[in-house]
Design an enzyme around this catalytic site. Sequence first.
Site, short mmCIF file in Angstrom:
data_model
loop_
_atom_site.label_atom_id
_atom_site.label_comp_id
_atom_site.label_asym_id
_atom_site.label_seq_id
_atom_site.Cartn_x
_atom_site.Cartn_y
_atom_site.Cartn_z
N ASP A 1 79.76 49.15 37.13
CA ASP A 1 78.86 48.95 36.14
C ASP A 1 77.53 48.06 36.40
OD1 ASP A 1 78.36 49.88 32.80
OD2 ASP A 1 78.19 47.57 33.18
N TYR B 1 70.47 42.88 35.25
CA TYR B 1 71.52 41.63 36.01
C TYR B 1 70.79 41.32 37.19
CZ TYR B 1 74.94 44.18 33.08
OH TYR B 1 75.72 44.69 32.01
N LYS C 1 71.30 50.67 33.47
CA LYS C 1 70.98 50.65 32.14
C LYS C 1 69.41 50.30 32.05
CE LYS C 1 75.29 48.56 30.93
NZ LYS C 1 75.75 47.82 32.32
N HIS D 1 70.16 50.19 27.35
CA HIS D 1 70.84 48.92 27.45
C HIS D 1 70.99 48.31 25.96
CE1 HIS D 1 72.21 45.27 29.96
NE2 HIS D 1 72.94 45.10 29.04
#
Length: 309
Positions: A42, A47, A76, A107
Amino acid sequence: MAVTLSSGFKIPAIGLGVWRMEKQEMRDLIINSIKIGYRHFDCAADYLNEAEVGEALAEALQMGLVKREELFITTKLWNSDHGHVVEACKDSLKKLQLDYLDLYLIHFPIATKHTGVGKTGSALDDEGVLEIDTTITLETTWRAMEDLVSMGLVRSIGISNYDIFLTRDCLAYSKVKPAVNQIETHPYFQRDSLVKFCQKHGICVTAHTPLGGAAANAEWFGSVSCLEDPVLKGLAEKYKKTVAQVVLRWGIQRNTVVIPKSSKVERLEENFQVFDFELAEEDMALIKSIDRAHRSNQPAKFWGINLFA
């Protein structure tokens, strides 16, 4: 063990989340996880480690550790790219070194000031409050998400951090139904109404922060971890498992997908060993009784506004 999505594809019941994973650790993390048995990873543009994940996945594929069709890769769309969905998706694919995504999620249900494709900054105004874009509707964003499916860039599309109201709206205006709603849910934040609503309407719930964030969220958000709960500790003793394994098993028995995160090999192995036992109905009910409606992940810390208010 896997859950069949409304799109017809299967999502592994347990995956590895890579939020707040150090870039220099990513190669070993991904390679070790695949060796343990993880196939579901994921990710997210926000990130800021998609490129490192991509390099590690490419190496694993080249080594023959796994085949692409055996992997399930999620990433996302960030808030600032709601008006640039196709470009953002292609940017993530390039970084991840993939031809297609297994799952692409919105997201957060909020469009913010565009900062450049793949640039996941959260622009703040002079008062330190998130610059929200009020010109882009979630329906518009979803239409672009649907285009990704028809273009063959994405196999399944979904939503994240949507409540019942927004999920219902998405069901109403969608041609391609959301396959997944990824939300925070754990024993201290069970959100039964939302989980059951999604499942009733064919939306798989993925639990991010399935262990309540533990020490990391306590440090960032001052939250309380369920891993120290005496009820859960008692069940861990009963089943001769760790508290984390009991909590993850509880999530799986709720028919949710769980994506715990860890960079330690022994913890990765431990989190994956949750298929050799089953919690009794009375123990599932016992865990249900400890719900505190306690959100451990609160982005208002960074955005100057509580979007969940």
